[in-house]
Motif scaffolding. Structure first.
Motif, mmCIF file in Angstrom:
data_model
loop_
_atom_site.group_PDB
_atom_site.id
_atom_site.type_symbol
_atom_site.label_atom_id
_atom_site.label_comp_id
_atom_site.label_asym_id
_atom_site.label_seq_id
_atom_site.Cartn_x
_atom_site.Cartn_y
_atom_site.Cartn_z
ATOM 1 N N PRO A 135 1.033 -1.030 0.081
ATOM 2 C CA PRO A 135 0.035 0.170 0.367
ATOM 3 C C PRO A 135 1.050 1.697 -0.289
ATOM 4 N N ALA A 136 1.002 1.919 -1.053
ATOM 5 C CA ALA A 136 1.300 2.880 -0.891
ATOM 6 C C ALA A 136 1.108 4.106 -2.377
ATOM 7 N N GLU A 205 -13.363 2.436 -7.197
ATOM 8 C CA GLU A 205 -12.522 3.138 -6.246
ATOM 9 C C GLU A 205 -12.345 4.911 -7.654
ATOM 10 N N ALA A 206 -11.536 4.879 -8.340
ATOM 11 C CA ALA A 206 -10.619 5.749 -8.636
ATOM 12 C C ALA A 206 -12.009 6.275 -8.708
ATOM 13 N N VAL A 207 -13.422 5.911 -9.516
ATOM 14 C CA VAL A 207 -14.952 7.076 -10.051
ATOM 15 C C VAL A 207 -15.393 7.648 -8.675
ATOM 16 N N THR A 208 -15.241 6.590 -7.847
ATOM 17 C CA THR A 208 -16.695 6.521 -6.934
ATOM 18 C C THR A 208 -15.744 7.422 -5.601
ATOM 19 N N GLY A 264 -6.791 6.870 -1.940
ATOM 20 C CA GLY A 264 -6.868 5.965 -3.106
ATOM 21 C C GLY A 264 -5.688 5.096 -3.207
ATOM 22 N N GLY A 265 -5.795 4.229 -4.504
ATOM 23 C CA GLY A 265 -4.982 3.017 -4.960
ATOM 24 C C GLY A 265 -3.946 4.021 -6.087
ATOM 25 N N ALA A 317 -12.209 14.545 -12.057
ATOM 26 C CA ALA A 317 -11.711 14.271 -10.628
ATOM 27 C C ALA A 317 -11.849 12.885 -10.270
ATOM 28 N N ALA A 318 -10.869 12.231 -9.614
ATOM 29 C CA ALA A 318 -11.015 10.883 -8.869
ATOM 30 C C ALA A 318 -12.002 11.153 -7.890
ATOM 31 N N GLY A 319 -12.847 10.201 -8.067
ATOM 32 C CA GLY A 319 -14.126 10.003 -7.161
ATOM 33 C C GLY A 319 -15.338 11.081 -7.046
ATOM 34 N N SER A 320 -15.484 11.429 -8.167
ATOM 35 C CA SER A 320 -16.456 12.845 -8.622
ATOM 36 C C SER A 320 -17.870 11.828 -9.384
ATOM 37 N N MET A 321 -17.763 10.431 -9.067
ATOM 38 C CA MET A 321 -19.353 9.777 -9.697
ATOM 39 C C MET A 321 -19.769 9.242 -8.522
#
Length: 340
Positions: A135-136, A205-208, A264-265, A317-321
């Protein structure tokens, strides 16, 4: 041995920093603002042990490094979508004593997914797979963070397509002196296919955002069920969740340094940095590919791959959905699949 870390981001930077911290010879390969920051101020590596700034040689291209040494190990840590270009750049480089990098040097593939080894083996004779559980985070130029403890990560290592050798054991010993567990295994791709199934959550994870919502977790389980079905149809064995959990045990636990929420990953980080690319074609897309080859429908992974690629392409943007919006896209893909 000298380690050439091709791609000094979250994984490459952490591994390079840990190796350097235990006295090993390390050269970093970086680009853009990250290269400039490392060249000017060193690589800042934050772990559970504290923060260390490593002043290491850093180059942008193999030409800047010059002739390679016969004891060099190439550690490939770029994303899979960038592998071919990196391998083309390094494969023909001359090595002291004769031969080229592709002919004589070991190359370790430390990517998510299972495609980078095949890409590498077209060019390099000595290819090693590495299953990375580390995890980095890398979102700021010149800096990487890895909060795993008491070990920073577990890196299963073996020859590709199978087997072990003395080089793998020597690399493992160097890593284990550097707070990185590195079991040498004859079936490294079995471990990588197991990690592939876990990484099917990356696009969600990337989108939500980080998977905390039960609906998001349930969506991941559906994507994983498709993955397990296509691997079974293809006759591909993967390490199961229980075996992975038992192997990891309490040797690598992850807690943010300051008690804040977990970031996030790798896919989330790509969107956060606005790179314009994402690894979804080699995660959800790998399941889609196998599904088409073996006549197994994969509408959930098809939808996740498409959404993640659209986010990267449009630099959203990451997590914007919202999870509800993503579920709607998946439902549409499933309805289309039913009509075919």
């Amino acid at each position: 041995m000298r380690y050439i870390i091709i791609g000094a981001g979250a994984i490459g930077g952490t591994v390079g920093g840990r190796l350097a911290g235990s006295g090993h010879d390390v050269v970093l390969v970086a680009r853009g603002a990250h290269y400039e920051a490392v060249r000017e101020n060193g690589l800042r590596v934050r772990t559970a042990d504290g923060t260390v700034v490593h002043r290491l040689p850093v180059v942008r291209t193999p030409e800047e490094l010059g002739e390679l040494r016969a004891d060099d190990v190439l550690f490939l840590a770029v994303k899979t979508q960038d592998c071919a270009a990196a391998l083309d750049a390094w494969s023909g480089r001359p090595v002291a004593g004769g031969g080229t990098a592709a002919e004589v040097l070991p190359l370790i593939c430390a990517q998510n997914g299972v495609e980078s080894e095949r890409i590498a083996l077209r060019r390099f004779r000595r290819v090693y797979g590495m299953c990375v559980w580390l995890p980095a985070t890398h979102v700021e130029p010149g800096s990487v963070s890895a909060a795993g403890a008491p070990y920073t990560g577990i890196l299963h290592l073996g020859r590709y397509p199978g087997g072990t050798d003395d080089t793998a054991r020597l690399v493992s010993a160097d890593l284990e002196k550097s707070k990185l567990l590195a079991p040498v295994v004859p079936d490294v791709m079995r471990w990588k296919y197991g990690k592939l199934l876990a990484n099917l959550a990356n696009s969600i994870e990337a989108v939500t955002g980080v998977l905390a919502d039960q609906e998001a977790i349930a969506l991941y389980r559906r994507a994983r069920a498709e993955g397990e079905a296509v691997l079974a149809a293809a006759g591909i064995e993967a390490v199961g969740e229980q075996e992975q959990k038992e192997t990891r045990g309490d040797r690598v636990s992850f807690e943010p340094f300051d008690g804040s929420e977990r970031g996030g990953g790798s896919s989330w980080q790509s969107l956060s940095r606005g790179t314009g690319t994402i690894e979804a074609d080699y995660l959800n897309g790998e399941i889609a590919l196998l599904g088409r080859l073996h006549a197994v429908p994969t509408p959930v992974n098809d939808a996740l791959q498409a959404v993640a690629n659209a986010f990267a392409r449009e630099r959203r943007a990451a997590g914007s959905m919202t999870v509800a919006e993503l579920l709607g896209v998946v439902a549409g893909a499933e309805e289309t699949a039913r009509r075919k």
